[in-house]
Design an enzyme around this catalytic site. Structure first.
Site, PDB file in Angstrom:
ATOM      1  N   LYS A 142      25.555   0.092  -5.350  1.00  0.00           N
ATOM      2  CA  LYS A 142      25.976   1.459  -5.096  1.00  0.00           C
ATOM      3  C   LYS A 142      25.284   2.398  -6.069  1.00  0.00           C
ATOM      4  O   LYS A 142      24.946   1.925  -7.160  1.00  0.00           O
ATOM      5  CB  LYS A 142      27.489   1.631  -5.188  1.00  0.00           C
ATOM      6  CG  LYS A 142      28.195   0.966  -6.373  1.00  0.00           C
ATOM      7  CD  LYS A 142      27.895   1.349  -7.795  1.00  0.00           C
ATOM      8  CE  LYS A 142      27.999   2.728  -8.294  1.00  0.00           C
ATOM      9  NZ  LYS A 142      27.653   2.824  -9.762  1.00  0.00           N
ATOM     10  N   TYR A 228      33.028   5.922  -6.485  1.00  0.00           N
ATOM     11  CA  TYR A 228      34.299   5.180  -6.576  1.00  0.00           C
ATOM     12  C   TYR A 228      35.475   6.062  -6.152  1.00  0.00           C
ATOM     13  O   TYR A 228      36.430   5.587  -5.534  1.00  0.00           O
ATOM     14  CB  TYR A 228      34.540   4.686  -8.009  1.00  0.00           C
ATOM     15  CG  TYR A 228      33.650   3.558  -8.436  1.00  0.00           C
ATOM     16  CD1 TYR A 228      33.855   2.266  -7.971  1.00  0.00           C
ATOM     17  CD2 TYR A 228      32.603   3.767  -9.322  1.00  0.00           C
ATOM     18  CE1 TYR A 228      33.030   1.220  -8.364  1.00  0.00           C
ATOM     19  CE2 TYR A 228      31.778   2.729  -9.726  1.00  0.00           C
ATOM     20  CZ  TYR A 228      31.997   1.463  -9.240  1.00  0.00           C
ATOM     21  OH  TYR A 228      31.186   0.426  -9.630  1.00  0.00           O
TER      22      TYR A 228
HETATM   23  P1  NAD Z   1      19.805  -0.626 -15.948  1.00  0.00           P
HETATM   24  O1  NAD Z   1      19.079   0.583 -16.405  1.00  0.00           O
HETATM   25  O2  NAD Z   1      20.502  -1.441 -16.956  1.00  0.00           O
HETATM   26  O3  NAD Z   1      18.798  -1.581 -15.156  1.00  0.00           O
HETATM   27  C1  NAD Z   1      17.851  -1.087 -14.248  1.00  0.00           C
HETATM   28  C2  NAD Z   1      16.767  -2.119 -14.027  1.00  0.00           C
HETATM   29  O4  NAD Z   1      15.781  -1.562 -13.174  1.00  0.00           O
HETATM   30  C3  NAD Z   1      16.062  -2.522 -15.324  1.00  0.00           C
HETATM   31  O5  NAD Z   1      15.822  -3.906 -15.310  1.00  0.00           O
HETATM   32  C4  NAD Z   1      14.753  -1.776 -15.252  1.00  0.00           C
HETATM   33  O6  NAD Z   1      13.700  -2.454 -15.925  1.00  0.00           O
HETATM   34  C5  NAD Z   1      14.507  -1.775 -13.741  1.00  0.00           C
HETATM   35  N1  NAD Z   1      13.594  -0.709 -13.309  1.00  0.00           N
HETATM   36  C6  NAD Z   1      12.606  -0.895 -12.419  1.00  0.00           C
HETATM   37  N2  NAD Z   1      11.945   0.263 -12.252  1.00  0.00           N
HETATM   38  C7  NAD Z   1      12.506   1.173 -13.039  1.00  0.00           C
HETATM   39  C8  NAD Z   1      12.254   2.554 -13.282  1.00  0.00           C
HETATM   40  N3  NAD Z   1      11.270   3.212 -12.645  1.00  0.00           N
HETATM   41  N4  NAD Z   1      13.031   3.200 -14.167  1.00  0.00           N
HETATM   42  C9  NAD Z   1      14.057   2.558 -14.775  1.00  0.00           C
HETATM   43  N5  NAD Z   1      14.347   1.249 -14.582  1.00  0.00           N
HETATM   44  C10 NAD Z   1      13.574   0.564 -13.715  1.00  0.00           C
HETATM   45  O7  NAD Z   1      20.812  -0.164 -14.797  1.00  0.00           O
HETATM   46  P2  NAD Z   1      22.103  -0.929 -14.285  1.00  0.00           P
HETATM   47  O8  NAD Z   1      23.279  -0.418 -15.021  1.00  0.00           O
HETATM   48  O9  NAD Z   1      21.873  -2.363 -14.227  1.00  0.00           O
HETATM   49  O10 NAD Z   1      22.211  -0.315 -12.794  1.00  0.00           O
HETATM   50  C11 NAD Z   1      21.375  -0.765 -11.740  1.00  0.00           C
HETATM   51  C12 NAD Z   1      22.057  -0.434 -10.408  1.00  0.00           C
HETATM   52  O11 NAD Z   1      23.285  -1.120 -10.351  1.00  0.00           O
HETATM   53  C13 NAD Z   1      22.400   1.049 -10.226  1.00  0.00           C
HETATM   54  O12 NAD Z   1      22.190   1.411  -8.897  1.00  0.00           O
HETATM   55  C14 NAD Z   1      23.867   1.141 -10.568  1.00  0.00           C
HETATM   56  O13 NAD Z   1      24.537   2.181  -9.888  1.00  0.00           O
HETATM   57  C15 NAD Z   1      24.355  -0.216 -10.102  1.00  0.00           C
HETATM   58  N6  NAD Z   1      25.535  -0.675 -10.862  1.00  0.00           N
HETATM   59  C16 NAD Z   1      26.633  -1.069 -10.164  1.00  0.00           C
HETATM   60  C17 NAD Z   1      27.760  -1.495 -10.833  1.00  0.00           C
HETATM   61  C18 NAD Z   1      28.970  -1.956 -10.080  1.00  0.00           C
HETATM   62  O14 NAD Z   1      30.018  -2.138 -10.676  1.00  0.00           O
HETATM   63  N7  NAD Z   1      28.859  -2.191  -8.780  1.00  0.00           N
HETATM   64  C19 NAD Z   1      27.777  -1.514 -12.232  1.00  0.00           C
HETATM   65  C20 NAD Z   1      26.624  -1.120 -12.915  1.00  0.00           C
HETATM   66  C21 NAD Z   1      25.500  -0.689 -12.215  1.00  0.00           C
END
Ligand code: NAD
Length: 372
Positions: A142, A228
């Site tokens: 999401k 949410y």
């Molecule tokens: P994060 O920043 O920790 O991770 C993002 C990942 O994408 C990293 O590994 C990064 O290297 C990669 N990436 C690839 N191209 C990129 C770019 N151009 N710029 C930045 N990063 C890039 O983020 P996250 O917290 O893991 O979130 C990722 C996704 O998961 C989001 O869409 C977020 O909304 C979703 N999420 C959902 C939940 C949930 O409870 N369902 C919780 C956290 C995150």
């Protein structure tokens, strides 16, 4: 260092994807991959996580270690140094490690049944559609995408390739949240009058974070946590909102110069129920309150990874010792195995995105009522 392309022009991107979908359908080339295992198969389905950031590292990969119907078969990462770390930690085959350049060749890998897209929001549509074109079932995090057009393109690509699409709405797999959904359906306490939903956290000071970049995130708190609130109002009423009004508050103009910081919004539902929600990157709040004509329910916390608790009338909803992410991924794996639709299909993400588009339209119009 990430080598994935930044998405600049979404409109031409979606257009390009449609052409791509028509030109190449790996599902037709590898029909067994598209169908997954049979209903009676004890086989654990192989999941490949795309994007090894916080959520993949701290929640999804550990949850997959406990899963019964799926396992971590592969990863897709743009960071070379992560390859060996993940290979060793999770015993992933060398041939199941991909990067953003060779991602499409996942099509010919029989170990991977499901691709789970865990990238910044602007990359959700592209990587989900490419996974579908590779004949893989898809879970996308999401918010589903940047806008309604992208959500529709994702749904169309999965349909065309005969693969399932699910959104990472883990709360649908939480037993206490499901109790709220059940009350909405069975109405033991009469009509649903009012829902209050709040989901916020205080954003750290990493000003380079993609969440503060509109091009990558599509918005601020609304896209990340507001989804949410929208979900909660929809499942607590069991109805689709028909109109919305929204208001924005900003206290830190430097940190949140490109994205929304705090947004409140009110939605009207066909039965006459209404909701009031707050989402923010600069306050603490995490709760759901539902007023019925003959009772009330509340959850607090309402969206955390564990410990969701509350009450429905005088019935206490104790925190349940479950792993939401494990249940979500196992649930999807069983959907794939049995050929039954996911309980959180792409259409769920699309419904939320329609609300988000209307919410932003209302903000642009100074809080005017916008029909959804
Ligand atoms: P994060 O920043 O920790 O991770 C993002 C990942 O994408 C990293 O590994 C990064 O290297 C990669 N990436 C690839 N191209 C990129 C770019 N151009 N710029 C930045 N990063 C890039 O983020 P996250 O917290 O893991 O979130 C990722 C996704 O998961 C989001 O869409 C977020 O909304 C979703 N999420 C959902 C939940 C949930 O409870 N369902 C919780 C956290 C995150």
């Amino acid at each position: 260092m990430n080598t994935a392309p930044r998405n600049v022009d979404r409109r031409s991107f979606v257009k390009g994807l449609s052409t791509g979908i028509a030109a190449f359908s790996a599902a037709s080339a590898f029909p067994s991959l598209a169908r997954g295992a049979s209903a009676s198969s004890p086989k654990k389905l192989g999941i490949a996580l795309v994007g090894l950031g916080n959520y993949s590292t701290k929640q999804l990969a550990p949850a997959l270690e406990e899963a019964t119907d799926c396992y971590l078969a592969g990863v897709v990462t743009g960071t070379k140094s992560k390859e060996a770390v993940w290979r060793e930690k999770y015993g992933i085959k060398r041939s199941n490690i991909y990067n953003y350049e060779n991602y499409d060749s996942i099509a010919s890998n029989p170990d991977i049944d499901i691709v789970y897209v865990v990238l910044p929001n602007s990359m959700h549509a592209e990587y989900s559609i490419r996974a579908a074109n590779a004949g893989k079932h898809v879970i996308c995090e999401k918010p589903m995408a940047m806008n309604v057009a992208e959500c529709e393109a994702m749904i169309a690509a999965c349909k065309k390739n005969n693969v399932q699409l699910s959104i990472g709405y883990r709360l649908h797999f939480d037993p206490n949240t499901r109790e709220i959904m059940k009350v909405a359906k069975e109405k033991p306490y009469g009509d649903i009058q009012y829902v209050q939903s709040e989901a916020s956290f205080i954003m750290g000071n990493n000003l380079d974070a993609w969440r503060l970049d509109r091009e990558l995130a599509g918005g601020g708190a609304v896209m990340d946590m507001g989804v949410y609130c929208i979900q909660a109002a929809r499942y607590a009423t069991g109805e689709e909102p028909i109109a919305i009004r929204s208001q924005e508050f900003k206290t830190d103009w430097n940190k949140f110069k490109n994205v929304d910081e705090t947004v409140t919004f009110q939605m009207e539902f066909p039965s006459g129920a209404y909701s009031n929600s707050t989402t923010s990157y600069n306050i603490r709040s995490n709760r759901l309150y539902v007023s019925y004509s003959k009772g009330l329910a509340q959850l607090e916390p309402a969206t955390k990874y564990g410990g969701i608790k509350g009450s429905i009338q005088d019935r206490i909803l104790d925190p349940q010792p479950i792993n939401q992410q494990r249940r979500q991924m196992d649930g999807f794996a069983r959907s794939v195995k049995t050929g039954t639709p996911s309980i959180v299909p792409g259409e769920e993400g699309l419904a939320d995105m329609k609300v988000i588009e209307a919410l932003y339209k209302s903000l642009q119009q100074g809080g005017k009522r916008v029909v959804i």
